[in-house]
Design a protein around this motif. Structure first.
Motif, PDB file in Angstrom:
ATOM      1  N   GLY A 613       0.812  -1.218   0.000  1.00  0.00           N
ATOM      2  CA  GLY A 613       0.000   0.000   0.000  1.00  0.00           C
ATOM      3  C   GLY A 613       0.839   1.258   0.000  1.00  0.00           C
ATOM      4  O   GLY A 613       0.480   2.259  -0.641  1.00  0.00           O
ATOM      5  N   GLY A 614       1.982   1.228   0.691  1.00  0.00           N
ATOM      6  CA  GLY A 614       2.858   2.394   0.708  1.00  0.00           C
ATOM      7  C   GLY A 614       3.395   2.721  -0.669  1.00  0.00           C
ATOM      8  O   GLY A 614       3.526   3.901  -1.046  1.00  0.00           O
ATOM      9  N   LEU A 615       3.715   1.704  -1.466  1.00  0.00           N
ATOM     10  CA  LEU A 615       4.192   1.931  -2.834  1.00  0.00           C
ATOM     11  C   LEU A 615       3.084   2.517  -3.693  1.00  0.00           C
ATOM     12  O   LEU A 615       3.299   3.492  -4.435  1.00  0.00           O
ATOM     13  N   LEU A 616       1.889   1.947  -3.611  1.00  0.00           N
ATOM     14  CA  LEU A 616       0.778   2.418  -4.441  1.00  0.00           C
ATOM     15  C   LEU A 616       0.365   3.836  -4.064  1.00  0.00           C
ATOM     16  O   LEU A 616       0.004   4.641  -4.941  1.00  0.00           O
ATOM     17  N   ASP A 617       0.423   4.175  -2.802  1.00  0.00           N
ATOM     18  CA  ASP A 617       0.100   5.541  -2.370  1.00  0.00           C
ATOM     19  C   ASP A 617       1.086   6.539  -2.980  1.00  0.00           C
ATOM     20  O   ASP A 617       0.691   7.637  -3.410  1.00  0.00           O
ATOM     21  N   ALA A 618       2.360   6.172  -3.025  1.00  0.00           N
ATOM     22  CA  ALA A 618       3.378   7.065  -3.588  1.00  0.00           C
ATOM     23  C   ALA A 618       3.156   7.281  -5.076  1.00  0.00           C
ATOM     24  O   ALA A 618       3.430   8.366  -5.609  1.00  0.00           O
ATOM     25  N   VAL A 619       2.659   6.271  -5.758  1.00  0.00           N
ATOM     26  CA  VAL A 619       2.393   6.391  -7.197  1.00  0.00           C
ATOM     27  C   VAL A 619       1.177   7.276  -7.443  1.00  0.00           C
ATOM     28  O   VAL A 619       1.173   8.128  -8.339  1.00  0.00           O
ATOM     29  N   ARG A 620       0.151   7.097  -6.644  1.00  0.00           N
ATOM     30  CA  ARG A 620      -1.096   7.835  -6.863  1.00  0.00           C
ATOM     31  C   ARG A 620      -0.985   9.302  -6.457  1.00  0.00           C
ATOM     32  O   ARG A 620      -1.627  10.168  -7.043  1.00  0.00           O
ATOM     33  N   ASP A 621      -0.137   9.590  -5.467  1.00  0.00           N
ATOM     34  CA  ASP A 621       0.014  10.979  -5.006  1.00  0.00           C
ATOM     35  C   ASP A 621       1.497  11.272  -4.780  1.00  0.00           C
ATOM     36  O   ASP A 621       1.996  11.194  -3.651  1.00  0.00           O
ATOM     37  N   PRO A 622       2.226  11.598  -5.841  1.00  0.00           N
ATOM     38  CA  PRO A 622       3.666  11.836  -5.718  1.00  0.00           C
ATOM     39  C   PRO A 622       4.016  12.936  -4.726  1.00  0.00           C
ATOM     40  O   PRO A 622       5.091  12.903  -4.119  1.00  0.00           O
ATOM     41  N   SER A 623       3.119  13.893  -4.521  1.00  0.00           N
ATOM     42  CA  SER A 623       3.423  14.987  -3.600  1.00  0.00           C
ATOM     43  C   SER A 623       3.509  14.511  -2.155  1.00  0.00           C
ATOM     44  O   SER A 623       4.114  15.163  -1.305  1.00  0.00           O
ATOM     45  N   ALA A 624       2.873  13.363  -1.877  1.00  0.00           N
ATOM     46  CA  ALA A 624       2.895  12.831  -0.516  1.00  0.00           C
ATOM     47  C   ALA A 624       3.848  11.637  -0.392  1.00  0.00           C
ATOM     48  O   ALA A 624       3.755  10.873   0.574  1.00  0.00           O
ATOM     49  N   ASP A 625       4.728  11.513  -1.354  1.00  0.00           N
ATOM     50  CA  ASP A 625       5.673  10.386  -1.367  1.00  0.00           C
ATOM     51  C   ASP A 625       6.791  10.644  -0.350  1.00  0.00           C
ATOM     52  O   ASP A 625       7.615  11.542  -0.546  1.00  0.00           O
ATOM     53  N   PRO A 626       6.879   9.874   0.733  1.00  0.00           N
ATOM     54  CA  PRO A 626       7.877  10.162   1.773  1.00  0.00           C
ATOM     55  C   PRO A 626       9.311   9.798   1.369  1.00  0.00           C
ATOM     56  O   PRO A 626      10.259  10.221   2.023  1.00  0.00           O
ATOM     57  N   LEU A 627       9.464   9.015   0.282  1.00  0.00           N
ATOM     58  CA  LEU A 627      10.803   8.551  -0.099  1.00  0.00           C
ATOM     59  C   LEU A 627      11.356   9.265  -1.336  1.00  0.00           C
ATOM     60  O   LEU A 627      12.428   8.909  -1.814  1.00  0.00           O
ATOM     61  N   ALA A 628      10.637  10.256  -1.852  1.00  0.00           N
ATOM     62  CA  ALA A 628      11.056  10.916  -3.091  1.00  0.00           C
ATOM     63  C   ALA A 628      12.439  11.539  -2.953  1.00  0.00           C
ATOM     64  O   ALA A 628      13.311  11.367  -3.817  1.00  0.00           O
ATOM     65  N   ALA A 629      12.657  12.275  -1.862  1.00  0.00           N
ATOM     66  CA  ALA A 629      13.961  12.924  -1.669  1.00  0.00           C
ATOM     67  C   ALA A 629      15.063  11.879  -1.483  1.00  0.00           C
ATOM     68  O   ALA A 629      16.183  12.036  -1.982  1.00  0.00           O
ATOM     69  N   ASP A 630      14.747  10.790  -0.783  1.00  0.00           N
ATOM     70  CA  ASP A 630      15.732   9.720  -0.576  1.00  0.00           C
ATOM     71  C   ASP A 630      16.117   9.071  -1.899  1.00  0.00           C
ATOM     72  O   ASP A 630      17.289   8.730  -2.122  1.00  0.00           O
ATOM     73  N   ARG A 631      15.124   8.891  -2.781  1.00  0.00           N
ATOM     74  CA  ARG A 631      15.422   8.275  -4.083  1.00  0.00           C
ATOM     75  C   ARG A 631      16.336   9.159  -4.907  1.00  0.00           C
ATOM     76  O   ARG A 631      17.267   8.681  -5.572  1.00  0.00           O
ATOM     77  N   ASP A 632      16.071  10.457  -4.888  1.00  0.00           N
ATOM     78  CA  ASP A 632      16.907  11.376  -5.655  1.00  0.00           C
ATOM     79  C   ASP A 632      18.344  11.370  -5.128  1.00  0.00           C
ATOM     80  O   ASP A 632      19.306  11.330  -5.908  1.00  0.00           O
ATOM     81  N   GLU A 633      18.485  11.386  -3.831  1.00  0.00           N
ATOM     82  CA  GLU A 633      19.823  11.355  -3.230  1.00  0.00           C
ATOM     83  C   GLU A 633      20.536  10.035  -3.551  1.00  0.00           C
ATOM     84  O   GLU A 633      21.720  10.012  -3.902  1.00  0.00           O
ATOM     85  N   LEU A 634      19.799   8.914  -3.448  1.00  0.00           N
ATOM     86  CA  LEU A 634      20.393   7.605  -3.723  1.00  0.00           C
ATOM     87  C   LEU A 634      20.771   7.464  -5.197  1.00  0.00           C
ATOM     88  O   LEU A 634      21.818   6.884  -5.527  1.00  0.00           O
ATOM     89  N   LYS A 635      19.938   8.013  -6.065  1.00  0.00           N
ATOM     90  CA  LYS A 635      20.231   7.956  -7.491  1.00  0.00           C
ATOM     91  C   LYS A 635      21.582   8.599  -7.787  1.00  0.00           C
ATOM     92  O   LYS A 635      22.415   8.031  -8.514  1.00  0.00           O
ATOM     93  N   HIS A 636      21.830   9.768  -7.248  1.00  0.00           N
ATOM     94  CA  HIS A 636      23.098  10.453  -7.503  1.00  0.00           C
ATOM     95  C   HIS A 636      24.266   9.752  -6.813  1.00  0.00           C
ATOM     96  O   HIS A 636      25.389   9.749  -7.322  1.00  0.00           O
ATOM     97  N   TYR A 637      23.990   9.145  -5.675  1.00  0.00           N
ATOM     98  CA  TYR A 637      25.045   8.415  -4.963  1.00  0.00           C
ATOM     99  C   TYR A 637      25.471   7.167  -5.746  1.00  0.00           C
ATOM    100  O   TYR A 637      26.661   6.866  -5.864  1.00  0.00           O
TER     101      TYR A 637
END
Length: 704
Positions: A613-637
């Motif tokens: 459910g946490g994954l689907l919530d992030a897809v349906r409402d990207p603005s409320a995605d709690p891991l978005a900033a972490d993904r961006d940081e990890l991508k560059h790392y």
């Protein structure tokens, strides 16, 4: 039961298994028919064994090789049939007739022809085996390479030669049935005449203008081409057939290099598995041939794998050597201590540098260069779910691996739970299931789980087709399917008949890429991918197997992914989309994240998949995605910065290292010119120790 027998016998189908059974049962029947005696039963059993044997050879059955291992090879099977025919004639009281002695003389003479036939075939194949095999290298204008013998002469030659006894066997059986000796002698004459003719037709191909040049001439022609082409960067690879993907992943990057690229392979089987490319390719199986090859203009050598044969190029001091690997992950292979033999190690991002620091295997931090992952350029960044389309979730589990570790794949313990929750999600999502091609090859349990997941997806897809909430645009899909048919027809035309069996010499002579054709194929494949997704309703679940659509194409049409620990996760991170990884081994969230860098911005799933459910919530409402900033940081790392692009970083790294190689070579030349005897002696002793080009020429080759 049949499927079990097929698996145990390692045959491809039930028809193949039936042919093998008929052939093996046919010989006891032949013996009984000869002893009875019964000409008609013998003729029927002989026909069955001939046809079954031919069918198995045409299919390239594994059983054919196994039979030769237990002393029941091709020649033995034919000899036994002929001996049983002699027994049949004797049991029919024909042993005092001329046809009986003619049969014995025929089969002895026929087997006498096998030796020169086999020797000629082997000699022709050996003489047409080049010391080097090439692609996109112009040898045709430098040396004369004659056409190969007609395919019919060498393809399954032993089988064809032995089948020439059919005329004698048929003639002798007719004689036994009718008491007419003429038929037997006619058959004997045809068999011996055809056997002699086969040998005579092969003889011109072992001498004169129908044989390729000798090894020295071919190698000289390759050196002449190298002197004209002046390669600056080499991608070097050695490995088994199964490892061909490790070099294939670098082909597009090599095509984009600003220096003149060259691909050096060490095994012919890799060349046969190499994907189409515009880059010149030279396959050099012999280490001595490689070490004597003129690579004096090369300044950078790239290595995609740590293998023993790397030493044959690593010993050349005039070029700098770089380990680029074939993936960037948390596996131990990514920090192999052997890597310290290279001048530099190139990683995708900071994570690769940190792995070496933590592993402490002797690779200095100064020798690590971050260049990104050029292969990830086709992966598109996420812009959110388009209006009017339901989200698409890709389930791409890896395979079970060799060691039986339950953490390798989520399929066995979690696969059904994941798919059930996804197909029942409300609001709905679309599921794409793309399994690893090796799934089920080691573990029967994984294969069974794969089939259950496939059935779940297909059943849900069929149900959705009848759901009034989902409406397909039939006009668009019909047009897309028509375009797919047109494109596939054109791709088949461009690929040829698929019956191209040129030998190594002909391929080396003729395989120079047609750039227009190559570009058209690339364009058509891109169009095919677009129309494939248009032909599939945007709401419909799908199971995607095979080479097309590719994994990255599935990434681009998906809004999220569920997977396991593998390079698939590291690659998907380039998209910036939400993703989940299953902790099938039950390590626990904190330990799982600590042990695997790539999951630090993932939704961690247990085998129950209750956290989906946490994954689907992030897809349906990207603005409320709690891991978005972490993904961006990890991508560059993991993968480095977005700008400059990875291919720009890669080209810059090649150019910088080429300058280092040139500085070293100029220093050696200066020492020799100053009369340093040690430098002069070393230059003579080491391959490539004394550059054969001027500094200006070498710099031009590097920059060209």
């Amino acid at each position: 039961m049949i499927s079990t027998a097929i698996r145990v016998a390692r045959v491809g189908s039930a028809a193949e298994l039936a042919a093998a059974a008929l052939m093996m049962l046919g010989f006891p029947v032949l013996m009984v028919a000869a002893l009875v005696p019964s000409v008609y039963a013998f003729a029927a059993a002989a026909a069955v064994t001939y046809l079954a044997d031919h069918y198995l050879h045409r299919k390239g059955s594994y059983l054919i090789n196994r039979l030769s291992k237990v002393r029941a090879g091709l020649s033995i099977r034919f000899l036994i049939r002929q001996l049983l025919l002699i027994l049949l004639l004797a049991r029919m009281d024909l042993s005092n007739g001329l046809v009986f002695y003619g049969a014995i003389a025929c089969f002895i003479a026929f087997y006498g022809l096998q030796a020169p036939h086999g020797a000629l075939v082997t000699l022709i194949r050996n003489r047409r085996r080049m010391p080097v095999a090439t692609r996109n290298v112009d040898l045709k204008s430098r040396i004369r390479i004659p056409d190969a013998p007609p395919r019919g002469l060498l393809d399954r030659s032993a089988e064809k030669m032995l089948h020439l006894d059919l005329a004698a066997v048929v003639g002798l059986l007719i004689s036994a049935m009718t008491d007419n000796v003429l038929a037997g002698f006619v058959g004997i004459g045809i068999t011996l005449a055809l056997g002699c003719l086969y040998v005579l037709v092969l003889m011109p191909y072992v001498r004169g203008r129908k044989t390729p040049p000798d090894a020295d001439t071919v190698l000289a022609a390759v050196d002449d081409w190298l002197a004209e082409y002046r390669p600056g960067t080499v991608l070097y690879f050695s490995g088994s057939k199964d490892s061909a993907y490790q070099v294939n992943m670098w082909l597009e990057t090599m095509e984009e290099l600003e220096s003149r690229p060259l691909i050096l392979l060490r095994e012919r089987v890799i060349l046969q598995s190499l994907a189409p490319t515009t880059v010149p390719v030279i396959c050099v199986p012999g280490g001595v041939h490689l070490m004597n090859m003129d690579l004096s203009t090369v300044r950078v050598a790239l290595y995609a794998a740590n293998v023993g044969k790397n030493i044959h190029l690593l010993r050349v001091p005039t070029m700098k050597h770089v380990f680029i690997g074939h993936g960037d992950s948390d596996k131990l292979a990514s920090v192999n201590p052997f890597s310290k033999v290279y001048d530099e190690v190139w990683t995708a991002g900071r994570a690769g540098r940190d792995r070496y620091a933590i592993a402490d295997v002797g690779v200095r931090d100064d020798d690590i260069v971050e260049v990104g992952r050029p292969q990830l350029a086709p992966i598109q960044s996420w812009q959110g779910v388009p209006d009017g389309r339901i989200p698409t979730v890709l389930y791409a589990p890896t395979w079970e691996g060799w060691d039986g570790d339950p953490g390798n794949t989520s399929l066995v313990l979690a696969g059904e739970n994941i798919v059930k929750k996804l197909v029942k999600a409300d609001p709905p999502v679309r599921v794409l299931y793309k399994p690893h091609p090796f799934t089920g090859t080691v573990s029967a349990e994984a294969g069974t789980a794969h089939r259950r997941v496939t059935a779940l997806v297909e059943k849900a897809a069929a149900s959705r087709d009848t759901d009034a909430r989902f409406a397909a645009d039939t006009a668009v899909q019909t047009a897309a399917r028509a375009e797919l048919t047109r494109i596939e027809t054109r791709l088949t035309e461009l690929a040829g008949t698929g019956d191209d069996k040129r030998d190594e010499a002909e391929a080396s002579r003729d395989d120079v890429v047609d750039l227009k054709k190559h570009e058209e194929i690339a364009r058509l494949r891109a169009d095919w991918n677009d129309f494939y997704w248009q032909a599939l309703p945007s709401y419909r679940h799908a199971v995607i197997t095979g080479a097309e659509p590719r994994l990255y194409d599935c990434f681009n049409v998906s809004d999220a992914m569920v997977s396991d620990i593998s390079s698939v996760v590291s690659d998907f991170i380039a998209s910036g989309k939400p993703y989940a990884v299953t902790d099938s081994a039950g390590l626990g969230v904190e330990e799982f994240k600590r042990a695997n860098t790539a999951v630090r911005a993932a939704v961690i799933l247990s085998n129950s998949a209750k956290e989906l459910g946490g994954l689907l919530d992030a897809v349906r409402d990207p603005s409320a995605d709690p891991l978005a900033a972490d993904r961006d940081e990890l991508k560059h790392y993991l993968l480095g910065p977005d700008e400059p692009t990875s291919i720009e970083q890669f080209n810059d790294a090649v150019a910088a290292l080429a300058r280092k190689a040139e500085t070293r070579n100029l220093g050696q030349e200066a020492r020799i010119a100053a009369g340093d005897p040690e430098a002069a002696e070393l230059a003579e002793a080491l391959p490539g120790g004394k550059p054969r080009t001027t500094a200006g020429e070498a710099e031009g080759a590097t920059a060209g």
